[in-house]
Design an enzyme around this catalytic site. Structure first.
Site, mmCIF file in Angstrom:
data_model
loop_
_atom_site.group_PDB
_atom_site.id
_atom_site.type_symbol
_atom_site.label_atom_id
_atom_site.label_comp_id
_atom_site.label_asym_id
_atom_site.label_seq_id
_atom_site.Cartn_x
_atom_site.Cartn_y
_atom_site.Cartn_z
ATOM 1 N N ARG A 74 0.841 -1.204 0.000
ATOM 2 C CA ARG A 74 0.000 0.000 0.000
ATOM 3 C C ARG A 74 0.876 1.254 0.000
ATOM 4 N NH1 ARG A 74 -1.073 1.968 4.705
ATOM 5 N NH2 ARG A 74 -1.708 0.028 5.694
ATOM 6 N N TYR A 126 -16.857 18.651 -14.178
ATOM 7 C CA TYR A 126 -17.324 17.260 -14.262
ATOM 8 C C TYR A 126 -18.292 16.989 -13.096
ATOM 9 C CZ TYR A 126 -17.176 12.240 -13.405
ATOM 10 O OH TYR A 126 -17.521 10.957 -13.138
ATOM 11 N N ASP A 198 -7.545 19.664 -13.842
ATOM 12 C CA ASP A 198 -7.912 18.324 -14.273
ATOM 13 C C ASP A 198 -7.534 18.220 -15.752
ATOM 14 O OD1 ASP A 198 -9.241 16.069 -15.265
ATOM 15 O OD2 ASP A 198 -10.853 16.249 -13.783
ATOM 16 N N LYS A 223 -9.326 7.212 -18.494
ATOM 17 C CA LYS A 223 -9.699 7.699 -19.822
ATOM 18 C C LYS A 223 -8.555 7.507 -20.818
ATOM 19 C CE LYS A 223 -13.515 8.657 -17.737
ATOM 20 N NZ LYS A 223 -13.311 9.141 -16.417
HETATM 21 N N1 PLP Z 1 -12.330 14.137 -14.128
HETATM 22 C C1 PLP Z 1 -12.949 14.062 -15.315
HETATM 23 C C2 PLP Z 1 -12.806 15.192 -16.296
HETATM 24 C C3 PLP Z 1 -13.738 12.955 -15.626
HETATM 25 O O1 PLP Z 1 -14.353 12.898 -16.812
HETATM 26 C C4 PLP Z 1 -13.864 11.906 -14.668
HETATM 27 C C5 PLP Z 1 -14.700 10.722 -14.950
HETATM 28 O O2 PLP Z 1 -15.416 10.669 -15.915
HETATM 29 C C6 PLP Z 1 -13.214 12.029 -13.434
HETATM 30 C C7 PLP Z 1 -12.426 13.153 -13.214
HETATM 31 C C8 PLP Z 1 -13.328 10.957 -12.387
HETATM 32 O O3 PLP Z 1 -12.491 9.878 -12.688
HETATM 33 P P1 PLP Z 1 -12.795 8.348 -12.310
HETATM 34 O O4 PLP Z 1 -14.044 7.937 -12.996
HETATM 35 O O5 PLP Z 1 -11.565 7.638 -12.779
HETATM 36 O O6 PLP Z 1 -12.936 8.290 -10.814
#
Ligand code: PLP
Length: 404
Positions: A74, A126, A198, A223
């Site tokens: 971990r 998001y 992000d 993604k």
């Molecule tokens: N940030 C963005 C722009 C996203 O599109 C997403 C998920 O779709 C996230 C963060 C969250 O990521 P996760 O689904 O891997 O927890």
């Protein structure tokens, strides 16, 4: 041998610091070379050219506290370390910290705020980010504002004495607005506020927010980084030692870490990030240009179009326009729903950034959690994650779905 106090499964340590060695110096290499090699020397014991999946949860010590840099999985794991060094390198960061999901990474960043602190989000953040801040941290006394981040004056007006962080997405999800990252950084830093970007949509291939002055970069590596719809992951890249120390501490203390297998899948995905992104961008541009001329399309949201309001900023801060395209159906919600249900190559599914093309209606799917909030999106909006298939097949598919 490295001696450290980073903790085994029972330890409760304050001030935990990373045991991780610095990135290998590959800064002279191009992006694709670094994507394939950074942090990934051939395995010393076997010569294996890909990083092994290290499943061991614990590592032998020669005497208490004396080990080779790993003691409990971990806390640190060799496969995860390779991923952390690799992605930190691609983001131009000193530190890389891997998490079990993008939301776990975001949670670690939001957790640096204290009750009464204030955070600024974009008006089209998001939905999951909004939910985390408003509905988890809101209950813990964190205040938030949703601001149009393309309006720098609005950001300046929203900053108060307890504002600690501004969270930027660019391009945004799902409306693909562009935010001037360096402009936000100037205003935020003048007020002692940290900037979190992000970078999920752009990826480090197209944009490096740290080089624009941002303090923290966060990714949903689920993604484009993974790229094959088969791994959930999150990542933080940063160069500030003070924040990194706290985030490494949280990574170990909370334990929302990715499995070694997930780290391996991400390392494998990242090797082809550059070539995949080139094709994503090409296909997306062709589709945006097709949609703009279609009479069932009210407007196309794609930062590579000269008429996009963020086109100039995008050209300055990105090296390509990305693989995401959104559009608004002239006939509204029901027609949008029918269109997303009628495609064959584009699969109707949430998520984005993988080799296969996906289509969705954000108001009914990914952004349902922001309905009735300042972040609500148009019901006629359709979001495309344009994959790397043959572009003619993608165009034919959209044509039959829009015409049917
Ligand atoms: N940030 C963005 C722009 C996203 O599109 C997403 C998920 O779709 C996230 C963060 C969250 O990521 P996760 O689904 O891997 O927890």
């Amino acid at each position: 041998m490295i001696s450290s106090n980073v903790g085994d499964e029972n330890m409760v340590e304050e001030n935990i610091t990373s045991p991780k060695p610095p990135n290998s110096d590959s800064s002279q290499w191009g992006f694709e070379t670094r994507a394939i090699h950074a942090g990934q020397e051939p395995d010393e014991s076997t010569g294996a050219v890909t990083v092994p999946i290290h499943l061991a949860t614990t590592y032998m010590q020669t005497s208490p506290g004396q080990h080779q840099g790993f003691e409990y999985s971990r806390t640190s794991n060799p496969t995860r370390l390779a991923l952390e060094q690799n992605l930190a390198n691609l983001e131009g960061a000193k530190h890389g910290i891997a998490f079990a999901s993008g939301m776990a990474a975001e949670d670690a960043i939001a957790g640096m705020m204290r009750p009464g602190d204030h955070v600024i989000l974009g008006i089209d953040a998001y939905g999951g980010t909004f939910r985390l801040i408003a509905k988890v941290y809101g209950e813990r006394g964190i205040k938030w504002s949703a601001v149009d981040l393309s309006d720098l004056d609005a950001i300046a007006a929203a900053i108060g004495p307890r504002t600690r962080q501004v969270w930027v997405e660019s391009p945004t999800n799902p409306t693909l607005a562009i935010v001037d990252i360096a402009g936000v950084v100037d205003i935020a830093h003048a007020n002692g506020v940290d900037v979190v970007v992000d970078n999920t949509f752009a990826t480090p291939y197209l944009q490096n927010p740290l080089s624009l002055g941002a303090d923290v970069v966060v990714h949903s590596s689920t993604k484009y980084l993974g790229g094959h719809s088969d791994v959930v992951g999150g990542f933080i890249a940063l160069s500030r030692d003070d924040l990194a120390e706290r985030l490494f501490f949280v990574q170990n203390a909370v334990g929302a870490v990715p499995s070694p297998f997930d780290c391996y899948l991400l390392l494998r995905g990242i090797k082809t990030l550059g070539v995949r992104m080139d094709r994503h961008c090409q296909n997306a541009a062709a589709i945006a240009n097709y949609l703009i001329a279609h009479d069932m399309v009210k407007c196309v949201l794609y930062p590579g179009l000269a008429e996009h309001p963020g086109y100039e900023v995008a050209t300055r801060q990105m090296r390509g326009s990305g693989g995401m395209v959104s559009f608004i159906h002239v006939k509204g919600a029901e027609a949008a729903s029918a269109t997303v249900s009628a495609t064959k190559v584009f699969k109707l599914a949430e998520s984005l950034g993988a080799v296969e093309s996906l289509i969705e209606q954000p108001a009914a799917m990914t952004h349902l959690s922001v309905a009735d909030s300042p972040l609500a999106v148009s019901e006629g909006l359709v979001r495309l994650s344009v994959g790397i298939e043959s572009v003619d097949d993608l165009l034919d598919d959209l044509k039959q779905a829009l015409d049917s």
